[in-house]
Design an enzyme around this catalytic site. Structure first.
Site, PDB file in Angstrom:
ATOM      1  N   THR A  87      28.353   3.316  17.081  1.00  0.00           N
ATOM      2  CA  THR A  87      28.552   2.449  15.915  1.00  0.00           C
ATOM      3  C   THR A  87      28.230   1.036  16.369  1.00  0.00           C
ATOM      4  O   THR A  87      28.914   0.495  17.245  1.00  0.00           O
ATOM      5  CB  THR A  87      30.009   2.513  15.424  1.00  0.00           C
ATOM      6  OG1 THR A  87      30.331   3.867  15.143  1.00  0.00           O
ATOM      7  CG2 THR A  87      30.188   1.675  14.160  1.00  0.00           C
ATOM      8  N   LYS A 162      27.852   3.782   7.433  1.00  0.00           N
ATOM      9  CA  LYS A 162      29.079   3.905   8.235  1.00  0.00           C
ATOM     10  C   LYS A 162      30.030   2.728   7.992  1.00  0.00           C
ATOM     11  O   LYS A 162      31.226   2.913   7.771  1.00  0.00           O
ATOM     12  CB  LYS A 162      28.684   3.982   9.716  1.00  0.00           C
ATOM     13  CG  LYS A 162      29.803   3.768  10.709  1.00  0.00           C
ATOM     14  CD  LYS A 162      30.442   5.034  11.164  1.00  0.00           C
ATOM     15  CE  LYS A 162      31.690   4.756  11.988  1.00  0.00           C
ATOM     16  NZ  LYS A 162      32.402   5.923  12.374  1.00  0.00           N
ATOM     17  N   LYS A 237      37.047  -2.973  14.942  1.00  0.00           N
ATOM     18  CA  LYS A 237      35.631  -3.088  15.332  1.00  0.00           C
ATOM     19  C   LYS A 237      34.725  -2.849  14.113  1.00  0.00           C
ATOM     20  O   LYS A 237      33.807  -3.638  13.843  1.00  0.00           O
ATOM     21  CB  LYS A 237      35.302  -2.051  16.426  1.00  0.00           C
ATOM     22  CG  LYS A 237      33.823  -1.981  16.754  1.00  0.00           C
ATOM     23  CD  LYS A 237      33.424  -0.822  17.648  1.00  0.00           C
ATOM     24  CE  LYS A 237      31.903  -0.737  17.718  1.00  0.00           C
ATOM     25  NZ  LYS A 237      31.399   0.334  18.559  1.00  0.00           N
TER      26      LYS A 237
HETATM   27  P1  NAD Z   1      33.922   5.074  25.217  1.00  0.00           P
HETATM   28  O1  NAD Z   1      34.243   3.716  25.634  1.00  0.00           O
HETATM   29  O2  NAD Z   1      34.872   6.208  25.556  1.00  0.00           O
HETATM   30  O3  NAD Z   1      32.461   5.509  25.771  1.00  0.00           O
HETATM   31  C1  NAD Z   1      31.410   4.625  25.977  1.00  0.00           C
HETATM   32  C2  NAD Z   1      30.764   4.999  27.306  1.00  0.00           C
HETATM   33  O4  NAD Z   1      29.605   4.186  27.505  1.00  0.00           O
HETATM   34  C3  NAD Z   1      31.676   4.756  28.500  1.00  0.00           C
HETATM   35  O5  NAD Z   1      31.813   5.954  29.242  1.00  0.00           O
HETATM   36  C4  NAD Z   1      30.968   3.672  29.303  1.00  0.00           C
HETATM   37  O6  NAD Z   1      31.126   3.791  30.710  1.00  0.00           O
HETATM   38  C5  NAD Z   1      29.529   3.895  28.886  1.00  0.00           C
HETATM   39  N1  NAD Z   1      28.669   2.735  29.103  1.00  0.00           N
HETATM   40  C6  NAD Z   1      28.927   1.432  28.837  1.00  0.00           C
HETATM   41  N2  NAD Z   1      27.872   0.662  29.167  1.00  0.00           N
HETATM   42  C7  NAD Z   1      26.923   1.500  29.642  1.00  0.00           C
HETATM   43  C8  NAD Z   1      25.610   1.317  30.151  1.00  0.00           C
HETATM   44  N3  NAD Z   1      25.055   0.108  30.206  1.00  0.00           N
HETATM   45  N4  NAD Z   1      24.920   2.407  30.584  1.00  0.00           N
HETATM   46  C9  NAD Z   1      25.485   3.641  30.518  1.00  0.00           C
HETATM   47  N5  NAD Z   1      26.721   3.881  30.063  1.00  0.00           N
HETATM   48  C10 NAD Z   1      27.429   2.830  29.618  1.00  0.00           C
HETATM   49  O7  NAD Z   1      33.717   5.026  23.629  1.00  0.00           O
HETATM   50  P2  NAD Z   1      33.682   6.244  22.604  1.00  0.00           P
HETATM   51  O8  NAD Z   1      35.032   6.415  21.978  1.00  0.00           O
HETATM   52  O9  NAD Z   1      32.987   7.417  23.221  1.00  0.00           O
HETATM   53  O10 NAD Z   1      32.768   5.620  21.456  1.00  0.00           O
HETATM   54  C11 NAD Z   1      31.361   5.519  21.588  1.00  0.00           C
HETATM   55  C12 NAD Z   1      30.783   4.999  20.285  1.00  0.00           C
HETATM   56  O11 NAD Z   1      31.140   5.867  19.213  1.00  0.00           O
HETATM   57  C13 NAD Z   1      31.296   3.610  19.886  1.00  0.00           C
HETATM   58  O12 NAD Z   1      30.228   2.879  19.345  1.00  0.00           O
HETATM   59  C14 NAD Z   1      32.372   3.921  18.840  1.00  0.00           C
HETATM   60  O13 NAD Z   1      32.538   2.856  17.923  1.00  0.00           O
HETATM   61  C15 NAD Z   1      31.788   5.143  18.177  1.00  0.00           C
HETATM   62  N6  NAD Z   1      32.777   6.023  17.550  1.00  0.00           N
HETATM   63  C16 NAD Z   1      33.921   6.350  18.193  1.00  0.00           C
HETATM   64  C17 NAD Z   1      34.857   7.175  17.572  1.00  0.00           C
HETATM   65  C18 NAD Z   1      36.132   7.558  18.269  1.00  0.00           C
HETATM   66  O14 NAD Z   1      37.017   8.114  17.589  1.00  0.00           O
HETATM   67  N7  NAD Z   1      36.276   7.327  19.564  1.00  0.00           N
HETATM   68  C19 NAD Z   1      34.595   7.683  16.286  1.00  0.00           C
HETATM   69  C20 NAD Z   1      33.382   7.360  15.659  1.00  0.00           C
HETATM   70  C21 NAD Z   1      32.485   6.518  16.302  1.00  0.00           C
END
Ligand code: NAD
Length: 290
Positions: A87, A162, A237
């Protein structure tokens, strides 16, 4: 298919695992040292992307997406697809898609709803923006990771859908919670309040499917001490992204703006961080008008 998967966090790890389980050859990269069942670890994002038919990204924000895209686009083969499921802000989604297309790639922005549970169960909803050809290329993967994929329009349309959806969700959750708190003060039983509203014109997903009052309506995070679920900071966010987009597009969104301010206060000053976004109800419960 040969798939590169970048960002193996709470959402990305189970999504990548589901692609591998379905028989795809998945190479993953994350800055953190994570191991995902069935996924081969690469030493860099570019290495994960090299030779892939599709590269999926699942990253925290638009700035990180832009940095990762700058690294993977030159490593990808013309005709391959870059599918961002994070997102992020609409401007970053459009900029990354333009760079990918200029390099002869297909590009899709495909944020999801359904949360960590949906990612693990393979029941996410994808809202996608990009060309028809790009959507068609990504669709078999959406079908594995999710149960529904809607092609919303051109680049950025997925992110637009979204944040508009989540702006409605944030505003509606606040309205539902403040109405419960008012009902309490008027001496109305919460179960009766639910019985009436859930079958009247005030009904909504937040009341009927995710009721913020413990012990009332279907099981929800309210019944589990407001453990998320969907954390208040993630709602914040998305509300910030909606207001950033409203600013760029000159859209008047006063309710979204107020919802952003209330969730910001809740997360940053009122111990809402780490709580489900429905914990707005105990917040209102404790307050008067002052
Ligand atoms: P998270 O923080 O658990 O995962 C993000 C991952 O990206 C981490 O493991 C981090 O180490 C990695 N990362 C960061 N910078 C990086 C880079 N330069 N290269 C490689 N890896 C890198 O977050 P999440 O909960 O998995 O969410 C991911 C996305 O999905 C976000 O944009 C969030 O808004 C969206 N989202 C999350 C949810 C939820 O319920 N968690 C629901 C819908 C959408």
């Amino acid at each position: 298919m040969k798939i590169g998967f970048i960002g193996l966090g709470n959402m990305g790890a189970p999504m990548a695992a589901n692609l591998a389980k379905a028989g795809h050859e998945v190479t993953g990269f994350d800055m953190a040292p994570v191991e995902v069942a069935g996924v081969t670890r690469a030493a860099s994002a570019a290495e994960a992307a090299r030779g892939a038919d599709v590269v999926v990204t699942m990253l925290p924000n638009g700035q990180i997406l832009r940095a990762v895209a700058a690294e993977v686009i030159p490593a990808m083969t013309a005709g391959a697809a870059l599918v961002d499921c994070s997102t992020v802000d609409v401007d970053s989604a459009r900029a990354v898609a333009a760079d990918a297309e200029a390099a002869g790639l297909l590009a899709v922005d495909a944020p999801v709803s359904g949360g960590i549970g949906g990612a693990a169960a393979g029941t996410l909803t994808f809202m996608a923006g990009g060309s028809e050809a790009a959507f068609e290329k990504a669709k078999p993967l959406f079908d594995i990771m999710g149960q529904k994929a809607v092609h919303c329009g051109v680049a950025g349309a997925g992110q637009a859908a979204k944040i508009c959806n989540n702006m409605i969700l944030g505003v509606t959750m606040i309205a539902t919670c403040e109405a419960f708190a008012l009902a309490d003060k008027l001496g109305l039983d919460r179960q009766k309040m639910f019985d009436v509203v859930s079958t009247s014109s005030g009904y909504s997903w937040t009341m009927n499917a995710y009721c913020p009052a413990p012990g009332v309506g279907p099981q929800s995070p309210a019944d589990n001490d407001y453990k998320p679920g969907f954390a208040a900071e993630l709602m914040l966010k998305d509300l910030r992204l909606s207001q950033q987009a409203a600013g760029s597009a000159d859209a008047d969104t006063p309710m979204g703006q107020l919802a952003e301010a209330l969730y910001a206060r809740f997360v940053e000053e009122e111990d809402g961080k780490g709580m489900d976004f429905s914990a707005m109800l105990p917040r209102f419960e404790k307050r008067g008008r002052g």
